[in-house]
Motif scaffolding. Structure first.
Motif, PDB file in Angstrom:
ATOM      1  N   GLU A 102       4.908  72.285  -6.968  1.00  0.00           N
ATOM      2  CA  GLU A 102       4.456  73.042  -5.804  1.00  0.00           C
ATOM      3  C   GLU A 102       3.602  72.183  -4.887  1.00  0.00           C
ATOM      4  N   ILE A 103       3.697  72.461  -3.599  1.00  0.00           N
ATOM      5  CA  ILE A 103       2.841  71.792  -2.626  1.00  0.00           C
ATOM      6  C   ILE A 103       1.516  72.546  -2.564  1.00  0.00           C
ATOM      7  N   LYS A 104       0.426  71.826  -2.708  1.00  0.00           N
ATOM      8  CA  LYS A 104      -0.886  72.455  -2.757  1.00  0.00           C
ATOM      9  C   LYS A 104      -1.198  73.156  -1.440  1.00  0.00           C
ATOM     10  N   PHE A 105      -1.036  72.427  -0.327  1.00  0.00           N
ATOM     11  CA  PHE A 105      -1.268  72.997   1.009  1.00  0.00           C
ATOM     12  C   PHE A 105       0.015  72.813   1.816  1.00  0.00           C
ATOM     13  N   LYS A 106       0.740  73.901   1.998  1.00  0.00           N
ATOM     14  CA  LYS A 106       2.058  73.821   2.625  1.00  0.00           C
ATOM     15  C   LYS A 106       1.985  73.406   4.087  1.00  0.00           C
ATOM     16  N   HIS A 107       0.881  73.707   4.758  1.00  0.00           N
ATOM     17  CA  HIS A 107       0.794  73.356   6.177  1.00  0.00           C
ATOM     18  C   HIS A 107       0.614  71.856   6.374  1.00  0.00           C
ATOM     19  N   TYR A 108       0.242  71.134   5.318  1.00  0.00           N
ATOM     20  CA  TYR A 108       0.163  69.678   5.414  1.00  0.00           C
ATOM     21  C   TYR A 108       1.491  69.009   5.033  1.00  0.00           C
ATOM     22  N   GLY A 109       2.201  69.597   4.091  1.00  0.00           N
ATOM     23  CA  GLY A 109       3.468  69.026   3.655  1.00  0.00           C
ATOM     24  C   GLY A 109       3.288  68.036   2.510  1.00  0.00           C
ATOM     25  N   LEU A 115       0.798  60.177   0.793  1.00  0.00           N
ATOM     26  CA  LEU A 115      -0.122  59.234   1.419  1.00  0.00           C
ATOM     27  C   LEU A 115      -1.453  59.173   0.674  1.00  0.00           C
ATOM     28  N   ILE A 116      -1.916  60.316   0.220  1.00  0.00           N
ATOM     29  CA  ILE A 116      -3.165  60.348  -0.534  1.00  0.00           C
ATOM     30  C   ILE A 116      -3.014  59.604  -1.858  1.00  0.00           C
ATOM     31  N   GLU A 117      -1.856  59.767  -2.495  1.00  0.00           N
ATOM     32  CA  GLU A 117      -1.615  59.036  -3.745  1.00  0.00           C
ATOM     33  C   GLU A 117      -1.650  57.526  -3.515  1.00  0.00           C
ATOM     34  N   LYS A 118      -1.074  57.082  -2.391  1.00  0.00           N
ATOM     35  CA  LYS A 118      -1.095  55.652  -2.078  1.00  0.00           C
ATOM     36  C   LYS A 118      -2.511  55.179  -1.748  1.00  0.00           C
ATOM     37  N   ALA A 119      -3.274  56.032  -1.040  1.00  0.00           N
ATOM     38  CA  ALA A 119      -4.644  55.658  -0.670  1.00  0.00           C
ATOM     39  C   ALA A 119      -5.524  55.498  -1.903  1.00  0.00           C
ATOM     40  N   ILE A 120      -5.287  56.292  -2.932  1.00  0.00           N
ATOM     41  CA  ILE A 120      -6.071  56.183  -4.165  1.00  0.00           C
ATOM     42  C   ILE A 120      -5.867  54.819  -4.820  1.00  0.00           C
ATOM     43  N   GLU A 121      -4.669  54.254  -4.657  1.00  0.00           N
ATOM     44  CA  GLU A 121      -4.345  52.977  -5.300  1.00  0.00           C
ATOM     45  C   GLU A 121      -4.972  51.781  -4.582  1.00  0.00           C
ATOM     46  N   ILE A 122      -5.470  51.975  -3.359  1.00  0.00           N
ATOM     47  CA  ILE A 122      -6.069  50.866  -2.603  1.00  0.00           C
ATOM     48  C   ILE A 122      -7.407  50.482  -3.227  1.00  0.00           C
ATOM     49  N   GLU A 123      -7.565  49.205  -3.527  1.00  0.00           N
ATOM     50  CA  GLU A 123      -8.782  48.737  -4.184  1.00  0.00           C
ATOM     51  C   GLU A 123      -9.869  48.343  -3.194  1.00  0.00           C
ATOM     52  N   ASP A 124      -9.485  47.784  -2.042  1.00  0.00           N
ATOM     53  CA  ASP A 124     -10.478  47.377  -1.055  1.00  0.00           C
ATOM     54  C   ASP A 124     -11.111  48.611  -0.409  1.00  0.00           C
ATOM     55  N   ASP A 125     -12.447  48.655  -0.396  1.00  0.00           N
ATOM     56  CA  ASP A 125     -13.161  49.835   0.103  1.00  0.00           C
ATOM     57  C   ASP A 125     -12.899  50.071   1.590  1.00  0.00           C
ATOM     58  N   GLU A 126     -12.919  48.999   2.397  1.00  0.00           N
ATOM     59  CA  GLU A 126     -12.702  49.154   3.836  1.00  0.00           C
ATOM     60  C   GLU A 126     -11.282  49.635   4.139  1.00  0.00           C
ATOM     61  N   GLU A 127     -10.318  49.063   3.448  1.00  0.00           N
ATOM     62  CA  GLU A 127      -8.930  49.484   3.660  1.00  0.00           C
ATOM     63  C   GLU A 127      -8.727  50.933   3.206  1.00  0.00           C
ATOM     64  N   GLN A 128      -9.384  51.296   2.120  1.00  0.00           N
ATOM     65  CA  GLN A 128      -9.255  52.673   1.644  1.00  0.00           C
ATOM     66  C   GLN A 128      -9.882  53.655   2.632  1.00  0.00           C
ATOM     67  N   GLU A 129     -11.039  53.277   3.204  1.00  0.00           N
ATOM     68  CA  GLU A 129     -11.675  54.146   4.189  1.00  0.00           C
ATOM     69  C   GLU A 129     -10.800  54.289   5.430  1.00  0.00           C
ATOM     70  N   ALA A 130     -10.183  53.184   5.866  1.00  0.00           N
ATOM     71  CA  ALA A 130      -9.266  53.253   7.010  1.00  0.00           C
ATOM     72  C   ALA A 130      -8.092  54.169   6.703  1.00  0.00           C
ATOM     73  N   SER A 164      -6.952  64.665  -3.661  1.00  0.00           N
ATOM     74  CA  SER A 164      -7.162  63.401  -4.372  1.00  0.00           C
ATOM     75  C   SER A 164      -7.912  63.589  -5.686  1.00  0.00           C
ATOM     76  N   LYS A 165      -8.206  64.840  -6.008  1.00  0.00           N
ATOM     77  CA  LYS A 165      -8.966  65.161  -7.230  1.00  0.00           C
ATOM     78  C   LYS A 165     -10.303  64.424  -7.252  1.00  0.00           C
ATOM     79  N   GLY A 166     -10.941  64.378  -6.088  1.00  0.00           N
ATOM     80  CA  GLY A 166     -12.268  63.797  -5.972  1.00  0.00           C
ATOM     81  C   GLY A 166     -12.301  62.279  -5.931  1.00  0.00           C
ATOM     82  N   LYS A 167     -11.143  61.619  -5.831  1.00  0.00           N
ATOM     83  CA  LYS A 167     -11.109  60.153  -5.852  1.00  0.00           C
ATOM     84  C   LYS A 167     -11.265  59.537  -4.468  1.00  0.00           C
TER      85      LYS A 167
END
Length: 228
Positions: A102-109, A115-130, A164-167
């Motif tokens: 199931e999609i958690k928030f359908k209006h986001y898709g 994208l959030i899953e990919k952002a969690i994998e980013i190790e650099d803090d600045e790149e993750q914030e971007a 992101s489950k708080g990540k």
């Protein structure tokens, strides 16, 4: 299949070529001499290109495959491409797998979740914030399409934390103060400093005042000349 069997339009296998091309492909397939069959098949391919200029851009293999199909796979020649397999023509494509869960928030898709899953994998803090800022801008645009009245950047940030489950986290006050979730925010996310803005304002005032002084001087000079 003989020439007599394709007397009506419904017997034409590939209608884009027409009945006559199909008859010729069948006629060539029935020739006894293999070398003559091959030469005739090459001539037929060239004739198809001349009769249909739009097919010149087509791959030659498609035309050869279509000749085999129109001859009911009886065309045995030394062509540049192997004959297509009859069983592959009627083979059904493999079913397309749909994403599960199931999609958690359908209006986001679902793409936002990816994208959030990919952002969690980013190790650099600045790149993750971007990445968080980019995702927040997308989520804000999606959110505003269905709920424009009850809207706040805090809602977007809470949804990012949930997905992101708080990540993933970014300071809410920073987001609000710099307008980071606004789609028109500059890519470097830096706003012009106050001193620079005030300097520009003063420069405009100074220039404007200088223009007025020069205008007064010119006018006064003109009047003095008239009096003389």
């Amino acid at each position: 299949m003989s020439n007599q069997e394709i007397t009506d339009q419904h017997s034409v296998i590939l209608k884009e070529y027409g009945k006559n091309i199909q008859r010729l492909s069948i006629y060539i397939s029935e020739m006894e001499d293999r070398e003559k069959r091959t030469q005739s098949a090459y001539l037929l391919v060239e004739m198809v290109k001349q009769l249909n200029p739009s097919m010149k851009a087509e791959n030659d293999q498609k035309i050869w495959d279509d000749l085999h199909i129109m001859s009911d796979f009886a065309l045995d020649v030394d062509g540049p491409y192997p004959s297509p397999q009859r069983e592959l023509l009627n083979k059904k494509p493999a079913p397309i797998g749909y994403p599960k869960g199931e999609i958690k928030f359908k209006h986001y898709g679902r793409n936002i979740e990816k994208l959030i899953e990919k952002a969690i994998e980013i190790e650099d803090d600045e790149e993750q914030e971007a990445a968080i800022i980019y995702i927040g801008q997308l989520m804000r645009s999606f959110h505003s399409t269905w709920n424009r009245e009850n809207f706040d950047d805090g809602i977007i940030l809470d949804d990012i934390k949930t997905l992101s489950k708080g990540k993933l986290h970014i300071d809410l006050e920073k987001v609000r103060e710099m307008g980071l979730f606004e789609t028109n925010t500059r890519r470097d996310f830096k706003l012009p400093s106050e001193p620079e803005a005030s300097t520009n304002t003063n420069r405009r005032k100074f220039t404007s005042g200088g223009g007025n002084d020069r205008r007064r001087n010119n006018n006064s000079g003109g009047h003095s000349k008239k009096r003389r």
